[in-house]
Design an enzyme around this catalytic site. Structure first.
Site, PDB file in Angstrom:
ATOM      1  N   HIS A 153     -18.700  -5.405 -35.195  1.00  0.00           N
ATOM      2  CA  HIS A 153     -18.348  -6.821 -35.195  1.00  0.00           C
ATOM      3  C   HIS A 153     -17.168  -7.057 -36.137  1.00  0.00           C
ATOM      4  O   HIS A 153     -17.154  -6.501 -37.217  1.00  0.00           O
ATOM      5  CB  HIS A 153     -19.539  -7.662 -35.657  1.00  0.00           C
ATOM      6  CG  HIS A 153     -19.210  -9.118 -35.746  1.00  0.00           C
ATOM      7  ND1 HIS A 153     -19.100  -9.898 -34.613  1.00  0.00           N
ATOM      8  CD2 HIS A 153     -18.930  -9.915 -36.801  1.00  0.00           C
ATOM      9  CE1 HIS A 153     -18.776 -11.135 -34.987  1.00  0.00           C
ATOM     10  NE2 HIS A 153     -18.675 -11.169 -36.310  1.00  0.00           N
TER      11      HIS A 153
ATOM     12  N   GLY B  80       0.818  -1.211   0.000  1.00  0.00           N
ATOM     13  CA  GLY B  80       0.000   0.000   0.000  1.00  0.00           C
ATOM     14  C   GLY B  80       0.851   1.260   0.000  1.00  0.00           C
ATOM     15  O   GLY B  80       2.076   1.191   0.035  1.00  0.00           O
TER      16      GLY B  80
HETATM   17  P1  NAI Z   1      -2.755  -2.221  -2.538  1.00  0.00           P
HETATM   18  O1  NAI Z   1      -3.527  -1.571  -1.463  1.00  0.00           O
HETATM   19  O2  NAI Z   1      -3.325  -2.367  -3.878  1.00  0.00           O
HETATM   20  O3  NAI Z   1      -2.336  -3.687  -2.084  1.00  0.00           O
HETATM   21  C1  NAI Z   1      -1.621  -3.964  -0.918  1.00  0.00           C
HETATM   22  C2  NAI Z   1      -1.819  -5.422  -0.562  1.00  0.00           C
HETATM   23  O4  NAI Z   1      -0.921  -5.760   0.477  1.00  0.00           O
HETATM   24  C3  NAI Z   1      -3.226  -5.732  -0.054  1.00  0.00           C
HETATM   25  O5  NAI Z   1      -3.700  -6.861  -0.734  1.00  0.00           O
HETATM   26  C4  NAI Z   1      -3.015  -5.987   1.427  1.00  0.00           C
HETATM   27  O6  NAI Z   1      -3.948  -6.908   1.962  1.00  0.00           O
HETATM   28  C5  NAI Z   1      -1.609  -6.533   1.439  1.00  0.00           C
HETATM   29  N1  NAI Z   1      -0.884  -6.383   2.698  1.00  0.00           N
HETATM   30  C6  NAI Z   1      -0.895  -5.341   3.558  1.00  0.00           C
HETATM   31  N2  NAI Z   1      -0.054  -5.557   4.575  1.00  0.00           N
HETATM   32  C7  NAI Z   1       0.494  -6.765   4.366  1.00  0.00           C
HETATM   33  C8  NAI Z   1       1.454  -7.561   5.085  1.00  0.00           C
HETATM   34  N3  NAI Z   1       1.996  -7.126   6.210  1.00  0.00           N
HETATM   35  N4  NAI Z   1       1.811  -8.759   4.570  1.00  0.00           N
HETATM   36  C9  NAI Z   1       1.259  -9.203   3.398  1.00  0.00           C
HETATM   37  N5  NAI Z   1       0.359  -8.491   2.706  1.00  0.00           N
HETATM   38  C10 NAI Z   1      -0.019  -7.301   3.177  1.00  0.00           C
HETATM   39  O7  NAI Z   1      -1.362  -1.421  -2.563  1.00  0.00           O
HETATM   40  P2  NAI Z   1      -0.180  -1.416  -3.627  1.00  0.00           P
HETATM   41  O8  NAI Z   1      -0.235  -2.595  -4.495  1.00  0.00           O
HETATM   42  O9  NAI Z   1       1.038  -1.160  -2.839  1.00  0.00           O
HETATM   43  O10 NAI Z   1      -0.522  -0.147  -4.480  1.00  0.00           O
HETATM   44  C11 NAI Z   1      -0.623   1.143  -3.871  1.00  0.00           C
HETATM   45  C12 NAI Z   1      -1.577   2.031  -4.587  1.00  0.00           C
HETATM   46  O11 NAI Z   1      -1.085   2.391  -5.851  1.00  0.00           O
HETATM   47  C13 NAI Z   1      -2.920   1.372  -4.783  1.00  0.00           C
HETATM   48  O12 NAI Z   1      -3.846   2.036  -3.952  1.00  0.00           O
HETATM   49  C14 NAI Z   1      -3.266   1.576  -6.201  1.00  0.00           C
HETATM   50  O13 NAI Z   1      -4.462   2.275  -6.327  1.00  0.00           O
HETATM   51  C15 NAI Z   1      -2.128   2.396  -6.797  1.00  0.00           C
HETATM   52  N6  NAI Z   1      -1.704   1.727  -8.019  1.00  0.00           N
HETATM   53  C16 NAI Z   1      -2.575   1.669  -9.057  1.00  0.00           C
HETATM   54  C17 NAI Z   1      -2.255   0.992 -10.204  1.00  0.00           C
HETATM   55  C18 NAI Z   1      -3.254   0.910 -11.285  1.00  0.00           C
HETATM   56  O14 NAI Z   1      -4.217   1.666 -11.263  1.00  0.00           O
HETATM   57  N7  NAI Z   1      -3.079   0.057 -12.270  1.00  0.00           N
HETATM   58  C19 NAI Z   1      -0.974   0.332 -10.366  1.00  0.00           C
HETATM   59  C20 NAI Z   1      -0.143   0.412  -9.202  1.00  0.00           C
HETATM   60  C21 NAI Z   1      -0.508   1.106  -8.090  1.00  0.00           C
END
Ligand code: NAI
Ligand code: FAD
Length: 465
Positions: free
Chosen positions: A444, A271
Site C-alpha cells: 500500500h 488486421g
Molecule cells: P485488429 O484485428 O486488432 O483490428 C482490426 C480492426 O479493423 C477490427 O476492429 C476490424 O473489425 C476492423 N476492420 C476490418 N476490416 C475493416 C474495414 N473494411 N473497414 C473498417 N474496419 C475494418 O488489427 P490491427 O489493429 O491491424 O492489428 C494487427 C495485429 O497486430 C493484431 O492482431 C494485434 O494482435 C497485433 N498488435 C498488437 C499490439 C499490442 O499487443 N499492443 C499492438 C499493435 C498490433
C-alpha cells in the site's frame, strides 16, 4: 533428410518467435542458424512494431501531459514545443539498440545469421537467396504483414500502414484511421496527442473486437473524451488522393447513404495476414488454411516431416509473447523435453491511455460457453495510489467460476494495466482462486491493490468500496 546436415536447426525469420526459438535451441545444444532477409534482426516487433510504437506512445504521452496535466500538479510550463525530428530520432535509437541486442545474443549463443530470403524445398532442405542449406529441423517463423483493403493503394506517405504511421515527419492535421483495433487506437493515440484530429472508421459497432465488452465500452468513452471521433458501423469503400490529401468514401456497414471524409493522412489498420507467400510452401506441399496460415499440430509440426512453424504465421493471437512462448516450447520439444504453451493464459495489452489489459475468458465468452461465473469489480477512483497519481479512470474486473472460485478471466482498463495483468496471468497459470488473490498481501499504496480488491469483490467482500 540428408544424414550430414549443415545445421541441426534452421529458423526462417528473426522476429520474437524465430530469434527466441534460435536462442533456446542453441542453449539446448543444437547447432543453429537463423535466416533473416531484413538488414537488422528482431522482426516486425523490434523494427516496425511493438518497440517503435511504444517509444512514440511514451514520447507523445509526455508531450501531452506537459501541455495538459502538469498544471494540475502545480507544475507550470509556459509553452510546450514539439520537436518531432528529435522524437523520431529517439525512437530510431531505441530500435537500433534493441536490434543490435539480438545480434549480440546470436553471437553469444553461437547462432549463425544467414542473411537473405529463405525458401523451403522439403524435408531437411531450404535455400537462402538460392543457395542450398540443409538442416535436421526447419522452423518457419516468417510472421505477418499488414492486410490491405481492395481499391486502396498504400504509398506509406499519405495512405499508410503502421510502418508509415511510425515514420511521419510532420503531424497530420486530420488523420483517418480505418480499423478500430489495436494498431489504429495505439497509433491514433500517438498522433492525436501530438495534435492531429483523429477519426476512426470501424466496420463493427464496437472497438477492439474480442475484448471484454464492458471494458471496450468504457475504453470508447475515454477515447472520445480525449478527442477521438468514432464512426462505428461504417466502412471505407474508396480512397482518392487529391492535391490536398485524401478523400474517402464512407458507408454504413449495413448499407445506406454514403458520405465523404477528408484526411491528410489515412492509416489502414484492418488486421495482419500470415507471411506465407514466396517461400516455397505450396511447392513443398505444406498445408495452409483459408487465411494463408500454416497448419500445425499441437507440437508445431506441419504436414511435411521435419518442418515446423510458430508465431504470427500460424493460428492464434498475433502477439510477440505468444510467438516467443511457441519458440521456446518448440525448441524444447525438439530436444525431447515437454515444451508447452498454455493458450488460456496469454495476456493482451493495448498501450493507449488508459491501458487496456486482459487475460483469460471475457464475460461474453463465459456466457457463450454456459459457464456459471461471479464478478468482482473495483474502480481505480477508489484506489489511493491512483488518486495520488491523478489517474483514476478505469477499473479491474475479475471473473471467477461460481462453483470453484477459480479465476477464469481478468480485464483491466486503467493506469499501468499492462503491468498489473502479470499478476492475473500468474494466478490463472497457477490455477488460483479469486480468494487466493484476495489473501495475498499487496503493498500500500499501489495500483495492484485494485486487483486484490476486485478479487475480494468476487465474494462481495471488497474493503474499500
Ligand atoms: P485488429 O484485428 O486488432 O483490428 C482490426 C480492426 O479493423 C477490427 O476492429 C476490424 O473489425 C476492423 N476492420 C476490418 N476490416 C475493416 C474495414 N473494411 N473497414 C473498417 N474496419 C475494418 O488489427 P490491427 O489493429 O491491424 O492489428 C494487427 C495485429 O497486430 C493484431 O492482431 C494485434 O494482435 C497485433 N498488435 C498488437 C499490439 C499490442 O499487443 N499492443 C499492438 C499493435 C498490433
Ligand atoms: P515477425 O516479427 O513478423 O518476424 C518475421 C521475420 O521473418 C521478419 O523479420 C521477416 O523479414 C522475416 N522473414 C519472413 N519471411 C522470410 C523469408 N522467406 N526469408 C527470410 N526472412 C523472412 N505484439 C505484442 O505482443 N505487443 C505489442 O505491443 C505489439 N505492437 C505491435 C505494433 C505494431 C505497429 C505491429 C505491426 C505489431 C505489433 N505487435 C505487437 C505484433 C508483433 O509484432 C507480432 O506478433 C510479432 O512480431 C510476431 O512475431 P513473429 O516472430 O511471428 O514474426
Amino acid at each position: 533428410a540428408p544424414k550430414e546436415t549443415d545445421y541441426d536447426v534452421v529458423v526462417i525469420g528473426a522476429g520474437p518467435g524465430g530469434y527466441v526459438c534460435a536462442i533456446r535451441a542453441a542453449q539446448l545444444g543444437f547447432k543453429v542458424a537463423c535466416v533473416e532477409k531484413r538488414e537488422t534482426l528482431g522482426g516486425t516487433c523490434l523494427n516496425v512494431g511493438c518497440i517503435p510504437s511504444k517509444a512514440l506512445l511514451q514520447s507523445s504521452e509526455n508531450y501531452h501531459a506537459a501541455g495538459h496535466d502538469f498544471a494540475a500538479h502545480g507544475v507550470v510550463i509556459d509553452s510546450v514545443k514539439l520537436d518531432l525530428a528529435k522524437m523520431q530520432a529517439r525512437k530510431a535509437e531505441i530500435v537500433g539498440a534493441n536490434t543490435k541486442g539480438v545480434e549480440y545474443l546470436f553471437k553469444k549463443n553461437g547462432i549463425t545469421w544467414l542473411k537473405g530470403h529463405g525458401k523451403v524445398e522439403g524435408t531437411g532442405r531450404i535455400t537462402v537467396d538460392g543457395k542450398p542449406v540443409t538442416a535436421k529441423h526447419i522452423i518457419i517463423a516468417s510472421g505477418s504483414d499488414s492486410a490491405n483493403l481492395p481499391g486502396i493503394e498504400i504509398d506509406e506517405k499519405v495512405i499508410v500502414t503502421s510502418t508509415g504511421a511510425l515514420e511521419l515527419s510532420s503531424v497530420p492535421k486530420r488523420l483517418v484511421v480505418i480499423g478500430g483495433g489495436v494498431i489504429g487506437l495505439e497509433l491514433g493515440s500517438v498522433w492525436g496527442r501530438l495534435g492531429a484530429e483523429v477519426t476512426v472508421v470501424e466496420f463493427l459497432d464496437r472497438l477492439v473486437p474480442g475484448t471484454d465488452k464492458e471494458v471496450a465500452t468504457q475504453f470508447q468513452k475515454l477515447l472520445v473524451k480525449q478527442g477521438f471521433k468514432m464512426k462505428l458501423g461504417h466502412k471505407v469503400t474508396k480512397a482518392e488522393k487529391t492535391k490536398k490529401g485524401v478523400v474517402l468514401s464512407v458507408e454504413p456497414a449495413a448499407g445506406g447513404q454514403a458520405e465523404t471524409l477528408e484526411a491528410d493522412v489515412v492509416l489502414v489498420a484492418v488486421g495482419r495476414t500470415a507471411a506465407s507467400k514466396n517461400m516455397g510452401l505450396e511447392e513443398a506441399g505444406i498445408e495452409l488454411d483459408k487465411r494463408g496460415r500454416i497448419v500445425t499440430d499441437a507440437h508445431f509440426a506441419t504436414n511435411v516431416p521435419g518442418v515446423y512453424a510458430i508465431g504470427d504465421v500460424i493460428a492464434g493471437p498475433m502477439l510477440a509473447h505468444k510467438a516467443e512462448e511457441e519458440g521456446v516450447a518448440l525448441a524444447e520439444i525438439l530436444a525431447g523435453q515437454a515444451g508447452h504453451v498454455n493458450y488460456d493464459a496469454i495476456p493482451g495489452v493495448i498501450y493507449t491511455w488508459p491501458e487496456v489489459a486482459s487475460v483469460g475468458f471475457t464475460e461474453e465468452q463465459l456466457k457463450e460457453k454456459g459457464t456459471e461465473y461471479k464478478t468482482g469489480k473495483f474502480p481505480f477512483m477508489a484506489n489511493g495510489r491512483a488518486r495520488a497519481l491523478g489517474m483514476t479512470d478505469g477499473f479491474v474486473k475479475v471473473l471467477a467460476c461460481k462453483k470453484t472460485d477459480r479465476v477464469l478471466g481478468v480485464h483491466i482498463i486503467g493506469p499501468a494495466a499492462g503491468e498489473l495483468i502479470a499478476e492475473a496471468t500468474m494466478a490463472i497459470e497457477f490455477g488460483a482462486s479469486a480468494e487466493d488473490i484476495g489473501r495475498v498481501c499487496h503493498a500500500h499504496p499501489t495500483l495492484s491493490e485494485a486487483v486484490k480488491e476486485a478479487a475480494l469483490g468476487a465474494d462481495g467482500r471488497s474493503l474499500n468500496i
